[in-house]
Design an enzyme around this catalytic site. Structure first.
Site, PDB file in Angstrom:
ATOM      1  N   GLU A 108       0.906  -0.846  -0.157  1.00 16.10           N
ATOM      2  CA  GLU A 108       0.254  -0.352  -0.243  1.00 16.10           C
ATOM      3  C   GLU A 108       1.429   1.298  -0.088  1.00 16.10           C
ATOM      4  O   GLU A 108       1.853   1.324   0.576  1.00 16.10           O
ATOM      5  CB  GLU A 108      -0.724   0.312   1.557  1.00 16.10           C
ATOM      6  CG  GLU A 108      -0.328   0.401   2.232  1.00 16.10           C
ATOM      7  CD  GLU A 108      -1.160   0.157   3.467  1.00 16.10           C
ATOM      8  OE1 GLU A 108      -2.412   0.542   3.185  1.00 16.10           O
ATOM      9  OE2 GLU A 108      -0.904  -0.231   4.885  1.00 16.10           O
ATOM     10  N   LYS A 110       2.943   4.547   0.753  1.00 22.55           N
ATOM     11  CA  LYS A 110       3.327   4.938   2.105  1.00 22.55           C
ATOM     12  C   LYS A 110       2.584   6.670   2.405  1.00 22.55           C
ATOM     13  O   LYS A 110       3.372   7.454   1.159  1.00 22.55           O
ATOM     14  CB  LYS A 110       5.391   4.673   2.265  1.00 22.55           C
ATOM     15  CG  LYS A 110       5.621   5.511   4.094  1.00 22.55           C
ATOM     16  CD  LYS A 110       6.772   4.686   4.104  1.00 22.55           C
ATOM     17  CE  LYS A 110       8.005   5.156   5.178  1.00 22.55           C
ATOM     18  NZ  LYS A 110       7.421   6.389   5.515  1.00 22.55           N
ATOM     19  N   ASP A 112       2.361  10.741   3.779  1.00 18.20           N
ATOM     20  CA  ASP A 112       3.385  11.396   4.041  1.00 18.20           C
ATOM     21  C   ASP A 112       3.010  11.866   5.336  1.00 18.20           C
ATOM     22  O   ASP A 112       2.539  13.359   4.604  1.00 18.20           O
ATOM     23  CB  ASP A 112       4.667  11.965   3.629  1.00 18.20           C
ATOM     24  CG  ASP A 112       5.882  12.368   3.497  1.00 18.20           C
ATOM     25  OD1 ASP A 112       6.062  12.343   4.884  1.00 18.20           O
ATOM     26  OD2 ASP A 112       6.463  13.406   2.981  1.00 18.20           O
ATOM     27  N   CYS A 398      15.988  47.825 -12.938  1.00 14.79           N
ATOM     28  CA  CYS A 398      15.458  46.789 -13.600  1.00 14.79           C
ATOM     29  C   CYS A 398      16.662  46.095 -14.850  1.00 14.79           C
ATOM     30  O   CYS A 398      16.985  46.387 -15.495  1.00 14.79           O
ATOM     31  CB  CYS A 398      14.224  47.587 -14.560  1.00 14.79           C
ATOM     32  SG  CYS A 398      13.819  46.150 -15.311  1.00 14.79           S
ATOM     33  N   CYS A 414       9.435  47.675 -10.724  1.00 12.95           N
ATOM     34  CA  CYS A 414      10.122  48.227 -12.235  1.00 12.95           C
ATOM     35  C   CYS A 414       8.992  50.038 -12.519  1.00 12.95           C
ATOM     36  O   CYS A 414       7.929  48.643 -12.438  1.00 12.95           O
ATOM     37  CB  CYS A 414      10.430  47.757 -13.326  1.00 12.95           C
ATOM     38  SG  CYS A 414      10.735  48.876 -15.016  1.00 12.95           S
TER      39      CYS A 414
HETATM   40  S1  IVH Z   1       3.015  -0.155   8.254  1.00 13.32           S
HETATM   41  C1  IVH Z   1       6.137  -0.720  11.570  1.00 13.32           C
HETATM   42  N1  IVH Z   1       1.932   1.575   6.696  1.00 13.32           N
HETATM   43  O1  IVH Z   1       5.537   5.460   8.174  1.00 13.32           O
HETATM   44  C2  IVH Z   1       5.842   0.504  11.912  1.00 13.32           C
HETATM   45  N2  IVH Z   1       3.289   2.552   7.834  1.00 13.32           N
HETATM   46  O2  IVH Z   1       8.628   4.885   8.093  1.00 13.32           O
HETATM   47  C3  IVH Z   1       4.180  -0.225  11.049  1.00 13.32           C
HETATM   48  N3  IVH Z   1       3.264   4.931   7.172  1.00 13.32           N
HETATM   49  O3  IVH Z   1       5.209   5.360  11.413  1.00 13.32           O
HETATM   50  C4  IVH Z   1       3.916   1.299   9.668  1.00 13.32           C
HETATM   51  N4  IVH Z   1       1.943   4.691   5.588  1.00 13.32           N
HETATM   52  O4  IVH Z   1       3.712   6.448  10.482  1.00 13.32           O
HETATM   53  C5  IVH Z   1       2.541   1.481   7.357  1.00 13.32           C
HETATM   54  N5  IVH Z   1       1.164   2.436   4.582  1.00 13.32           N
HETATM   55  C6  IVH Z   1       2.162   2.611   5.367  1.00 13.32           C
HETATM   56  C7  IVH Z   1       2.672   3.705   6.788  1.00 13.32           C
HETATM   57  C8  IVH Z   1       3.010   3.743   7.322  1.00 13.32           C
HETATM   58  C9  IVH Z   1       3.031   5.971   5.816  1.00 13.32           C
HETATM   59  C10 IVH Z   1       4.312   5.891   7.981  1.00 13.32           C
HETATM   60  C11 IVH Z   1       3.758   5.545   9.810  1.00 13.32           C
HETATM   61  C12 IVH Z   1       5.498   4.913  10.023  1.00 13.32           C
HETATM   62  C13 IVH Z   1       6.554   5.656   9.190  1.00 13.32           C
HETATM   63  C14 IVH Z   1       7.900   4.192   8.920  1.00 13.32           C
END
Ligand code: IVH
Length: 650
Positions: A108, A110, A112, A398, A414
């Site tokens: 899935e 990640k 931010d 300018c 300008c």
């Molecule tokens: S699983 C073992 N899934 O990334 C920790 N984390 O770099 C479980 N994060 O602290 C994390 N999207 O805050 C997981 N789909 C996702 C995520 C995710 C963002 C963040 C989370 C974690 C950090 C780790």
């Protein structure tokens, strides 16, 4: 409303809210929601003991605390091991397959943002805790309750920790920063900082105003018996949490790479910022077997997207001159590949920004590119200076026409109206989307038209002919004819577009609409007093309009003759009443939607504005009136309840 009806109303409101904030698929209008909400508020005021834990009134965020206490997570919040390329992924897979050969994966995005742990006990949200050091975080439950995608109650009675990321969508982030700029506050560097900052507000109404979104990604302590992570997550979504976009299960290296490629390619198209893809072993039994290193679970890895922040060096600072004559500095940096795009420039906004960040020529800096926005310098690495850095000297003339610049502190200007840069940019602006919306007049073409001498002012655009255009390089019949057609189509456009296209300093789309609605083509014959009397228009704007008209009256008349913009139709004159010609601001929950009340007041000849100022005549307030009420009291604006307003009308 009786107790039974109250309970039903709360359930109904929660259903509306679930469709809106979790499923992203609204099933009603604001008006219907507001009306029912108001009834619930009224019932709760009369019967405070009946108040339900999951009532939407619990989310308003009227709690101000004087600091956060610490709280322990029931089970540790881990971090993730990062990998940055295929090789890293392959190594991780080899390690993981050694522990267990019969595994599949759950991938899935990640997200931010800021990580959050939600503890539910007996089906109720009992604590919301920031990640902190993984063992102990800060208790921010009051703020969390304002996040609409966090259910206050769930149909799961055993204790469970639900973990996820709190994010701010990119469009929301832009809005917040725009607002902060307007109010002279420092902008957030990125949506992650904005999300984290919003969670840690002592005044939860600020958190409430930020439109945060919670995306679950896993569980901590739990008694779920699903065999697969994907099943667990399905169960979590079924409890009322928002399903994050694009999770999938897959087998092995090739499939993971494929999903990663697609996600990375489309990352700009997501509503939220992504910084990679998380790959997790899908089999829970295998996860438990694999366990943890000191820092990370062995069963998952963050496969990061190519960095959007890069270190580079400032080679030069060049100047751009806009249509208003404002000179903007732009940093030229050593070409740096960010995510497949070679970045050579970064905006510096204005000269204050150079001073504030102390940016010097030859400085090492961190630049950030997010989505399709122009990269910006987010940090100067001052500790890496070696003495070769040179302080930047503000220009005095300018860069385009060499005339002397007016130094206004933040801005340099300008003042030469015939400066080539100003003319070209004002023609480009004239044709832009929020003005006359003329296709085919991008910067390159405007420059070519200008340089050939065919177009030296916007008026010349309307003397263009097929023959003239065909003398330009790159213009064939079709392209030339298209441009002529677009110019023709600009005729008869709405009057405000015409006003906006003139590029009067300080007068944007909103003010152009106000001027048009009130004066139409007569705006060139109004007095300063008449203009200032309009809501949303101040002294600076009014003076700017008058000065522009004084200098450009002839041009405006000629353009109007050519373009024939539509004269706005005047609304029927309202009968005499206490609100006629007055400005009112509405706040709080009323017996009808604010939209309906606005309409009613407007039909009485009142202006309804969104914010309280010295020009406000009445503040009309309902339940839960907030800061607008306080401001109105401060300014001595007459405050009326909805009832008082109605009595006045009668
Ligand atoms: S699983 C073992 N899934 O990334 C920790 N984390 O770099 C479980 N994060 O602290 C994390 N999207 O805050 C997981 N789909 C996702 C995520 C995710 C963002 C963040 C989370 C974690 C950090 C780790």
């Amino acid at each position: 409303m009786n107790l039974n009806e109250y309970k039903k109303a709360v359930a109904q409101l929660n259903l509306y809210s679930y469709h809106y904030y979790v499923l992203d698929d609204p099933i009603t209008t604001d008006e219907v929601y507001d009306k029912l909400y108001h009834e619930v508020v009224e019932y709760e005021e009369q019967n405070p003991d009946d108040m339900l834990k999951d009532s939407p009134t619990q989310r308003v965020g009227d709690i101000v605390s004087d600091g956060f206490t610490k709280a322990k997570h029931l089970s540790r919040m881990w971090s993730l091991e990062d990998v940055f390329d295929s090789e890293g992924l392959q190594k991780w897979l080899t390690k993981t397959y050694k522990l267990d050969k019969n595994i599949s994966f759950y991938c899935e995005p990640k997200f931010d943002g800021a990580s959050l742990n939600l503890i539910y006990e007996n089906g109720e949200l009992s604590q919301g805790i920031t990640r902190g050091d993984g063992e102990i975080g800060e208790l921010i439950t009051q703020n969390i309750k304002t996040i609409r995608s966090v259910p206050l109650t769930i149909e799961h009675k055993e204790t469970i920790e639900i973990r996820g990321e709190v994010v701010i969508f990119k469009d929301e982030f832009d809005k917040i920063n725009e607002q902060r700029l307007k109010e002279g506050e420092a902008v957030f560097a990125n949506p992650r900082n904005a999300a984290a900052g919003s969670l840690r507000q002592l005044d939860s109404s600020i958190t409430a105003s930020r439109n945060l979104v919670f995306l679950p990604y896993g569980v901590g302590v739990n008694s779920l018996e699903h065999k697969l992570l994907s099943q667990k997550m399905e169960y979590i979504y079924s409890l009322g949490f928002r399903r994050p976009p694009n999770s999938s299960t897959c087998q092995g290296y090739n499939e993971i790479e494929e999903i990663y490629e697609v996600m990375n390619r489309n990352r700009d198209g997501y509503a939220m910022m992504l910084d990679g893809m998380v790959v997790k072993v899908n089999e829970i039994a295998a996860q438990i077997d694999m366990g943890y290193t000191v820092k990370n679970p062995r069963f998952s890895v963050a496969y990061k997207f190519p960095a959007v922040e890069k270190i580079t060096r400032v080679k030069d600072i060049i100047l751009q001159v806009g249509r208003t004559g404002a000179v903007t500095p732009v940093a030229i940096v050593e070409p740096t590949d960010i995510d497949g795009v070679v970045v050579e420039r970064a905006t510096l906004h204005n000269f204050d920004e150079i001073d504030r960040k102390d940016i010097r020529l030859n400085d090492k800096v961190i630049i950030l590119r997010s989505g399709d926005v122009i990269p910006k310098i987010i940090k100067v690495l001052t500790h890496e200076r070696d003495g070769s850095e040179v302080e930047y000297q503000r220009p005095t003339s300018c860069p385009v026409c060499n005339s002397e610049l007016l130094d206004e502190g933040v801005l340099l200007k300008c003042q030469n109206l015939t400066c080539e840069a100003r003319v070209i940019n004002s023609i480009y602006y004239f044709a832009s989307k929020s003005c006359l919306n003329i296709d085919g007049l991008g910067t390159k073409i405007v420059e070519a038209l200008f340089n050939s001498g065919l177009v030296r002012s916007v008026l010349d655009l309307f003397d263009l002919t097929l023959d003239k255009l065909l003398t330009l390089e790159g213009f064939k019949d079709k392209k030339a004819q298209n441009l002529l057609d677009s110019l023709e189509n600009a005729k008869g456009s709405e009057y405000w577009r015409f006003v906006n296209s003139l590029g009067i300093e300080h007068v944007g789309e909103v003010a152009s609409k106000t001027l048009s609605e009130n004066f139409g083509s007569n705006f060139i014959n109004t007095s300063k007093e008449e203009i200032i009397a309009l809501e949303g228009i101040g002294e600076e704007m009014a003076e700017s309009v008058l000065e522009f008209v004084r200098v450009n009256r002839e041009t405006i008349l000629k353009l109007q003759e050519i373009l024939q913009p539509l004269e706005p139709t005047k609304k029927a004159e309202a009968k005499e009443n206490p609100f006629k010609g007055k400005t009112a601001v509405l706040t709080g929950t009323m017996s009808e939607s604010r939209g309906a009340i606005k309409e009613m007041l407007e039909s009485l000849g009142a202006k309804v504005s969104g914010s309280v100022s010295k020009k406000t005549d009445f503040l009309i307030y309902g339940e839960d009136a907030g800061s607008k009420y306080d401001k109105a009291m401060d300014l001595g604006v007459e405050c009326l309840t909805e009832q008082e307003m109605r009595e006045k009308i009668e």
